[in-house]
Design an enzyme around this catalytic site. Structure first.
Site, short mmCIF file in Angstrom:
data_model
loop_
_atom_site.label_atom_id
_atom_site.label_comp_id
_atom_site.label_asym_id
_atom_site.label_seq_id
_atom_site.Cartn_x
_atom_site.Cartn_y
_atom_site.Cartn_z
N ARG A 32 36.77 -28.86 0.76
CA ARG A 32 35.83 -28.60 -0.34
C ARG A 32 36.28 -29.24 -1.65
NH1 ARG A 32 34.27 -23.75 -3.82
NH2 ARG A 32 31.99 -23.77 -3.90
N ILE A 35 27.68 -26.60 -6.64
CA ILE A 35 28.06 -26.46 -5.24
C ILE A 35 28.05 -24.97 -4.94
CG2 ILE A 35 30.53 -26.48 -5.81
CD1 ILE A 35 31.09 -27.79 -3.13
N SER A 36 27.42 -24.58 -3.85
CA SER A 36 27.20 -23.16 -3.57
C SER A 36 28.50 -22.42 -3.27
CB SER A 36 26.24 -22.99 -2.39
OG SER A 36 24.95 -23.46 -2.71
N GLN A 37 28.46 -21.12 -3.51
CA GLN A 37 29.56 -20.22 -3.17
C GLN A 37 29.85 -20.33 -1.67
OE1 GLN A 37 28.37 -16.17 -3.60
NE2 GLN A 37 30.44 -15.33 -3.45
N PRO A 38 31.13 -20.42 -1.27
CA PRO A 38 31.46 -20.53 0.15
C PRO A 38 30.85 -19.44 1.02
CG PRO A 38 33.37 -21.08 -1.17
CD PRO A 38 32.32 -20.60 -2.13
#
Length: 236
Positions: free
Chosen positions: A59, A85-88
């Protein structure tokens, strides 16, 4: 965003410094992130294929260099052009909902940095991904190519209308919030396929929706969890 993260984030913003980490340190942080995602998933943990993909995809290569030390926190991060970028945890949840198989062809709407596409590409056979913001899409395309994701096809365009010439798709993932399920995407979803899409007003609470197209062409929808995404841009 907790206060420790906010304080460190602010310091980096002020001083503009980048603290390099070794490959082993990034690996350890990535494994820790995955454990935290599993723990936070409660009764809906990601399956083995999603876990393996998130353990593999680096990431930190998908965020600005000055944010790389924060890449494995369970937070969304800015990637420029007003996008994130989205939260994992959300990446894992959305990917799991698709129930991907190794021979699947997937359409992603909203390439962003390319991280979600890379996760999908670790599981599915082919990923088609569309980004409406040209500089962001070009950066992601170069990044994915340099990292060896030859099974990811990229395009600059309006994702609302999908990728008709590559349809139908086994699964479709929309990474920005729409006011409704885009009819062109529904048309491009195979019977028996799944679409995951956040629905709701911009910058308000939205809901992650699972849309299933039955073998007879009928559609069922399921509300999953409240989320907050940047708005879907373009034709809709």
């Amino acid at each position: 965003m907790n206060w420790q993260f906010a304080t460190a984030f602010g310091a980096l913003m002020y001083f503009g410094c980048v603290i390099p980490l070794s490959a082993a340190e990034y690996e350890a942080l990535r494994q820790k992130m995955v454990r935290e995602v599993i723990a936070a998933s409660g009764n809906s943990p990601p399956g083995a294929s999603v876990v393996a993909a998130m353990e593999k995809v680096e990431r930190h290569r998908f965020v600005p260099a000055w944010l790389s030390i924060f890449a494995y926190r369970n937070h969304p991060l800015p990637i420029g052009h007003g996008q994130t970028i989205s939260q994992p945890l959300i990446v894992a949840r959305m990917t799991e909902l698709l129930k991907l198989k190794k021979d699947d062809k997937v359409l992603e709407i909203g390439t962003g940095s390319g991280y979600q596409a890379a996760v999908l590409a670790e599981i599915a056979k082919t990923v088609y991904t569309i980004e409406i913001i040209e500089p962001l899409g070009n950066e992601a395309a170069g990044r994915l190519q340099s990292l060896g994701y030859d099974n990811v096809k990229t395009r600059i365009g309006d994702g609302y209308y999908g990728w008709p010439e590559a349809a139908p798709f086994d699964a479709i993932l929309v990474t920005a919030a729409a006011s409704h399920v885009p009819p062109p995407l529904l048309k491009q979803l195979k019977p028996g396929g799944r679409m995951v899409v956040p629905l709701g007003a911009p910058f308000m609470t939205q809901y992650l929706m699972l849309v299933e197209k039955q073998p007879d062409g009928s559609v069922t929808t399921h509300q999953i969890v409240p989320v907050r995404f940047v708005p879907l841009r373009g034709g809709h």
